[in-house]
Structure formats: C-alpha cells, structure tokens
Design a protein around this motif. Sequence first.
Motif, PDB file in Angstrom:
ATOM      1  N   LEU A 613      19.380 112.900  67.184  1.00 29.20           N
ATOM      2  CA  LEU A 613      20.569 112.390  66.505  1.00 29.20           C
ATOM      3  C   LEU A 613      20.629 110.865  66.568  1.00 29.20           C
ATOM      4  O   LEU A 613      20.998 110.199  65.587  1.00 29.20           O
ATOM      5  CB  LEU A 613      21.829 112.996  67.122  1.00 29.20           C
ATOM      6  CG  LEU A 613      22.036 114.496  66.887  1.00 29.20           C
ATOM      7  CD1 LEU A 613      23.250 114.988  67.646  1.00 29.20           C
ATOM      8  CD2 LEU A 613      22.190 114.794  65.387  1.00 29.20           C
ATOM      9  N   VAL A 614      20.278 110.320  67.749  1.00 28.44           N
ATOM     10  CA  VAL A 614      20.274 108.861  67.886  1.00 28.44           C
ATOM     11  C   VAL A 614      19.250 108.240  66.937  1.00 28.44           C
ATOM     12  O   VAL A 614      19.521 107.217  66.270  1.00 28.44           O
ATOM     13  CB  VAL A 614      19.978 108.470  69.342  1.00 28.44           C
ATOM     14  CG1 VAL A 614      19.677 106.970  69.449  1.00 28.44           C
ATOM     15  CG2 VAL A 614      21.154 108.838  70.232  1.00 28.44           C
ATOM     16  N   ALA A 615      18.054 108.874  66.861  1.00 24.31           N
ATOM     17  CA  ALA A 615      17.020 108.343  65.964  1.00 24.31           C
ATOM     18  C   ALA A 615      17.461 108.398  64.509  1.00 24.31           C
ATOM     19  O   ALA A 615      17.274 107.437  63.742  1.00 24.31           O
ATOM     20  CB  ALA A 615      15.724 109.136  66.159  1.00 24.31           C
ATOM     21  N   ILE A 616      18.059 109.519  64.144  1.00 26.21           N
ATOM     22  CA  ILE A 616      18.533 109.656  62.759  1.00 26.21           C
ATOM     23  C   ILE A 616      19.655 108.648  62.485  1.00 26.21           C
ATOM     24  O   ILE A 616      19.697 108.006  61.429  1.00 26.21           O
ATOM     25  CB  ILE A 616      19.016 111.102  62.507  1.00 26.21           C
ATOM     26  CG1 ILE A 616      17.822 112.065  62.561  1.00 26.21           C
ATOM     27  CG2 ILE A 616      19.725 111.213  61.167  1.00 26.21           C
ATOM     28  CD1 ILE A 616      18.201 113.521  62.469  1.00 26.21           C
ATOM     29  N   GLY A 617      20.558 108.538  63.464  1.00 29.88           N
ATOM     30  CA  GLY A 617      21.658 107.587  63.295  1.00 29.88           C
ATOM     31  C   GLY A 617      21.161 106.155  63.175  1.00 29.88           C
ATOM     32  O   GLY A 617      21.690 105.370  62.380  1.00 29.88           O
ATOM     33  N   TYR A 618      20.129 105.838  63.969  1.00 28.83           N
ATOM     34  CA  TYR A 618      19.588 104.484  63.905  1.00 28.83           C
ATOM     35  C   TYR A 618      18.941 104.225  62.543  1.00 28.83           C
ATOM     36  O   TYR A 618      19.117 103.157  61.940  1.00 28.83           O
ATOM     37  CB  TYR A 618      18.569 104.301  65.019  1.00 28.83           C
ATOM     38  CG  TYR A 618      17.907 102.938  65.019  1.00 28.83           C
ATOM     39  CD1 TYR A 618      18.577 101.824  65.528  1.00 28.83           C
ATOM     40  CD2 TYR A 618      16.630 102.776  64.480  1.00 28.83           C
ATOM     41  CE1 TYR A 618      17.973 100.570  65.510  1.00 28.83           C
ATOM     42  CE2 TYR A 618      16.035 101.530  64.446  1.00 28.83           C
ATOM     43  CZ  TYR A 618      16.699 100.421  64.979  1.00 28.83           C
ATOM     44  OH  TYR A 618      16.120  99.190  64.951  1.00 28.83           O
ATOM     45  N   LYS A 619      18.199 105.243  62.068  1.00 28.84           N
ATOM     46  CA  LYS A 619      17.517 105.072  60.791  1.00 28.84           C
ATOM     47  C   LYS A 619      18.497 104.947  59.641  1.00 28.84           C
ATOM     48  O   LYS A 619      18.298 104.155  58.711  1.00 28.84           O
ATOM     49  CB  LYS A 619      16.560 106.245  60.571  1.00 28.84           C
ATOM     50  CG  LYS A 619      15.767 106.137  59.267  1.00 28.84           C
ATOM     51  CD  LYS A 619      14.775 107.277  59.131  1.00 28.84           C
ATOM     52  CE  LYS A 619      13.985 107.137  57.825  1.00 28.84           C
ATOM     53  NZ  LYS A 619      13.006 108.225  57.659  1.00 28.84           N
ATOM     54  N   TYR A 620      19.553 105.714  59.662  1.00 29.55           N
ATOM     55  CA  TYR A 620      20.513 105.735  58.550  1.00 29.55           C
ATOM     56  C   TYR A 620      21.815 105.006  58.882  1.00 29.55           C
ATOM     57  O   TYR A 620      22.846 105.263  58.264  1.00 29.55           O
ATOM     58  CB  TYR A 620      20.807 107.185  58.150  1.00 29.55           C
ATOM     59  CG  TYR A 620      19.593 107.893  57.580  1.00 29.55           C
ATOM     60  CD1 TYR A 620      19.184 107.671  56.266  1.00 29.55           C
ATOM     61  CD2 TYR A 620      18.844 108.766  58.367  1.00 29.55           C
ATOM     62  CE1 TYR A 620      18.076 108.315  55.737  1.00 29.55           C
ATOM     63  CE2 TYR A 620      17.722 109.411  57.845  1.00 29.55           C
ATOM     64  CZ  TYR A 620      17.353 109.174  56.532  1.00 29.55           C
ATOM     65  OH  TYR A 620      16.250 109.805  56.011  1.00 29.55           O
TER      66      TYR A 620
END
Length: 792
Positions: A613-620
């Motif tokens: 979730l953190v990775a997705i949040g960072y990307k988007y």
Amino acid sequence: MNLNFLIKLTTHTWQMWAIYMVLAPSLSEEQVLKQACPSCDATQLCNCSFMGLDFIPPGLTGKITTLNLAHNRIQHIRSQDLQQAVNLRALLLQSNKISSIDKDSFWSLGKLELLDLSNNSLAHLSPEWFEHLFSLQHLHLQENSYRDLGESSPFSSLRNLSSLHLGNPWFSTIRQGNFEGIELLDKLWIDGGGLRQYRPGSLKSIKKINHMIINLKNTSLFSAIVRDLLYSVIWLEVREIKLEIEKKSLVQNSTLPFMIQKLTFKRASFTDQYISLLIILLKEITTLQELEAIDCVLEGKGKWDVEAIASSGQSFVETVSIINVTIQNFYLFFDLDGMESQINKLKRFTIASSRVFMIPCKLAKNFSLLLYLDLHDNLLVNNRLNETICEDAWPSLQTLNLSQNSLKSLKQTAYIVTRLHKLIHLDISQNNFGDIPDVCEWPKTLKYLNLSSTQIPKLTTCIPPTLEVLDVSANNLKEFGLQLPFLKELYLTKNHLKTLPGAAPIPNLVAMSVRRNKLNGFSREEFESFRKMELLDASDNNFICSCEFLSFIHHQAGIAQVLVGWPDKYICDSPLAVRGVQVGAVHLSLMECHRSLMVSLLCTLVVLVMLILVAIGYKYHAVWYLRMTWAWLQAKRKPKRAPLKDICYDAFVSYSEHDSDWVENIMVRELEQACPPFRLCLHKRDFVPGKWIVDNIIDSIEKSHKTLFVLSEHFVQSEWCKYELDFSHFRLFDENNDAAILVLLEPIQSKAIPKRFCKLRKIMNTKTYLEWPLEGEQQAMFWENLKGALKS
C-alpha cells in the motif's frame, strides 16, 4: 438398623415371590427370568447375587456361561432348575440356605468347571450330585453342616478336579475311601478344626497334591496325617494348631522316596520343648527343604535341647522363614548358643516382623553357606548391625534385606556391609537416613541397591559405581546425574523430577521408572538417547500435551511396547481443553500446534500488505491526495464567507498554465492599471512560498472577493484547475450568489467538458459567463463588463 434392613429384605423377597406367582402363568420363562434377574437378559454372564431370591429363576438358557446366585435365600435346588443351562462354566451358589439338592440337579452341566456351594446348610454330600460333572476343576464345599464325607468318596467321578475346599467347624471324621477317584490336585483345603477321627491311609489315595492347607487343632492327628502326605504333598500348610509333646516318629513305617518339600505353620503355637522335638522329628523327612512359620506364637525363651538336636544329625532344610512370630519376652530370648551345627547348611533365612534387634556374632559366623538373609521390619540399629555383621560373619551371603529397620547412618551402614565380600543385592529401603554423605565405602561386588523411602534429598558419589540396579524411589530427588556406567535398571518413582535423566552418564540403561514425578513430557531426542532402553514407566505424571510431545508420541514406532502402563496411565494435564484425556487420544489442530508460526505469518502478511500500500501510495501520490481530501473537508466545514477585514484581493484568478500569457500580459495589465485599479491574486506571484499548494489555494480564495475562472480547453484538462473550482464551489458560491466569474477564452461545449468537471458543467448551465472576443472593437466592451462584474 439391622432390623430395618431385615424388614426391607423380607418385603422385597415377598414382593418378588408375589410377582412371580401372578405373572408366571402369563409370561414366558425368559420374561420371568428378566423380571427376577434383569442382568440375565441377552448376556453370557448372569449376576443374580444379593437379590433376596428364594428360588433359582426359570428361563435359564444355553447361552449363559456364568451364573452367580450367591448371597440369596435359596433352600432347595430342583431337577429342572438348571436343566437348560447346558453351557455353564461357573455356578456360584455360596452364602445361601441350601439344605437339599435333587440328585440329578447338575446332570446337564457337563461343561461346568467351577461349582461353589460353600457357606450353606448341606448336612451331607451325595456322590450323585457330581456324577455327570466331567469337566469340573474347582469345587468349594466348606462351611456347610456335614460332619463327614459319607462311607465312600463323593468325588470318585471328578477326574479333572484341580482344587477342592471342604470342611467346617463340625467336620469331625475322615474315612478311608473318602478321596477315592482323585489322583492329582493343585490345591486341597480342609477345614479340620473340629476333626477328631482320622483313619490312617485316608489321604494316601491322592497321588499328588501341590499345596495342601489343613486347619488342625487336634495335635494327636498331626503325625498320622503327615505320614500319609509324605508321598503326595509337595507343600503342606498346617494352620491354627497348638503343638504339644508327642514323641512318635513322623516317618514311622514309611519308606523312601518322600515328596514333601515345604512345611508351613500358620497361626500355630509352640513351646520350647516342642520346638526341640519338632526339629529332631523333621530331620527324618529327608526331602524337606523349606520350613515356614507365619503369625505364630512361641511360648518360651529359646531354651531348646541343643544337645539332643545336635546329636540327632544334620538337617536337610535349606530355607527357613519366620514371619511375624510373637515372642512375648523377646528381650529375654536366648542367643541359641549350641545351634551352630544346625544352621551351617542353610542357604536362605528370613526372620521378618518379629522384633529382632540383633543376631549374635558367634551364631552369625556359622551361617557358612547362607546366600539369602531377610531381616526386614525388625528393630535393628547401626550399633547392633555392627554386631550382627561382624568380621567373618555370613561369608557366602549374596542378598541382604535390612529394610524397615531403624538404621540412621548411611555411611556407617555401607561400611559395615563391606565385611560381606560376596554381597550382590542390598535392600536398605524404608530406613530414615536423611542426609547422604559425599563418599561411602561399599562391597566391590555390589550390583543391586535399594534406597527407596529413606528421606535422602539428593544423590552423591556415595552411590557405588558398580551398580546394575538402583532403586531410589519415594525420596525428595529433583535431579539425577550420577555416572553409573554399568547401570541397567533405575527406579525413580515418587520423586520430584521434571525431566528424564541424561542418558550419557547411564549408557547401558535397559529399564527405568519415573512414575509419579513432575514430568511434563519428554522429547524424541531424550527418548532416543537411551539406545538400549526396553521399558520406560513414565505413567501418572502431569503431562503437558504440547504439539512436539504429541507428534513424538504419535509417530514413534513401538512406543506402546516400551511405555509401561500405556495408554491408560498417561493423561494430559494441560491444555485445559484436553485435561483428563489420554495422551494417545489427543490430536491438536494446526493453529494450536503452530500458534507462533501462524501469528508470525499473519504479521508478515500484514506488513507485506502495508508495504504494498505504501509503494502504491508513493507511486500514485496517495499522501498528497489524502492531504488534499483533508483540506477539502476542512474547507467545506468553514463558513462560506470570510469577514470583510480579511479580504485582500478583488479576485483570485484560476487559470491553466497554457493560458498564462493572456492572463499575465493582457488581463492583469488591463485590470491592475485601471482607475481605480483591481488587486488580483495570482498563484505565481502571490502564493506563500513553502506553504502547501492546497492551503495556498484555499487561503487565496477565502481572501478574495471574487474568483475569476479563465476557461479554455486547457483549463478543463488541468487537475489543479479542477481542485480550485471545487474549493471555490464549496466555499464561495452556490446558485444564489455571484462570487464566481467565468471568462471563456475559447468556445467550449458543455458536453465536451470531462465528467470530473461536473460542477463546471452545472455552473455553465446556470450562470452567465463572459466570452473573450477576437475582434478588437468588442474587447473594450468585454473589459467594461468584467470590471463591472468585479465591482458588484
């Protein structure tokens, strides 16, 4: 209380009799049997004892193999009572009131092996009763009222008889021929307390009796009975006799070889004079190897005729056992001086529970061939033991039992027994040693040591390393770590051990008992480390049925052959859900067995999801969106109009970066250089540096009187313009105000506006907007209209 019981019993009997009389005509025999004795229904074992029956219930069938009618009130056995019970193996009729039996009552019981008629009222015994009992092995006839066995033998047809119990207080006569037909008996028990007449030769017809017990009070019959039994009995046990002086030879007119090997006196009474005579008479029985006196009384002080005894020759007896013999004046008992010649052939000697406090050294030195000495449950103390086991005493002794005495010093006891140079087995259990020294001296030949119940709190190197068997049960031991390289058997029952002993110090262990300790379990490694283990008794412990322990138990091949008492004596104490359940029957679930692993996997999964979730949040840019949403919510909750004193600008200009040339070079110059000039808020110029852009947008809209939207195709493609429009919509205008000014730089069809600009489409359908004219002459009017809108 007894009277009430009798009344109830009589009432119950009459009720059953009444039921029988009423129902008998209408019920089948099987139904009547079920009424009288419910346990007889559809079973091979029919237990009708203690039911107050006056009769043998009808309806007995061939399926019954055991019929128990003991402790009832039956008086008569009729011909038809047992006629159908053709497969009976055991018939128990003891403790009734049977006084008469029809002659053919047992004729159908050809398979009967046990018949118990004891404790009844039979005044005579008829050979016809037993005529067809071809399979009978055990017959109990004691405690009836017959006075003799008749003129002939009642047992002549019982060819397979193995044990026979007969006699009673009124039984007075045994005749020749009474035992004809009986050749071999394992056990013959005759209650002859009232026996007054015995015809010599009456017992000679029995060829062999392994064990005969006879209660005999008439001493004049003793010699005659013994003479008849010399050739048939192996073990003769005489009970309750009070022997008096009788100088008749026990082997008078008898010829060798004899068969008798063991003679036991139980609850008998002796005088000094008869002891001397009996020793002399028994020497004539050359096959006699063992003498035993149990619960007897010696009315004397040991003043025996040692000269006559010595001159009568050598005794052939090798084993003497004296158990619980009462000598009223035992402190005055003579030291048996002069009996040395009678004991030098003994190999086994037991004198137990008889208050012995010492054996004189002089006498002890003459037990030259003695291998086994049992002095348990007496009054020996360490000082007297030093006299009993003096130098050169008991030179051949291999086994010594000193348990249940009053020994206090383990070190002194060990030192004393070093004088026994051939000692192999030593039992000093149930003495109160308490402390145990660090070093002790023992016989070098010692292999068996019993130290159970001696109150020792630990084990030290006092224990000899030569041992093959060690018993330290019922002490206060919490651990075991002795180096005993030759040890084969170890008994640690009833201690406080929490784990199995280590296998390395005892590598040759074959059998071990850790029953009734504080064991919670043991692992595969602990169990398999005992490479020579054949038997392990770990029963009656409080087992924690962990997954590791259960996995080992369920998958260890041959565990049932090694664990003593398995599975009944191995019970789980925890977890609570399986407390009281046999260890072998417990199967825990995967979650119960691998709780920590499952929790670890779950935590790992949660962390992994969070990282994704953190990775997705960072990307988007999820954080940015969250912050913007929070700002939007805060803006929505604020009042729609700011106080006048906070208004800094005439208008906040919302425009696309692609339209910046028109806004900054044309519109700003036209409006800010007007007279009077308008103060515009532009993001490039007026936003506070370092402040979050969303906060800048909200603050600028709140500090502006109007919001000017410069609409174009680029505007509707810009996310930032959408946010500015949203904040403006929620903060500054609705359908009833004109805080928003729309300037259309280029034609835009409302249908072409993206769906995310739904608010713009709504405003354009409900609000008037200004269009930027391309013709120069119309632009002056556009500026006048825009200035008028800003002033409104």
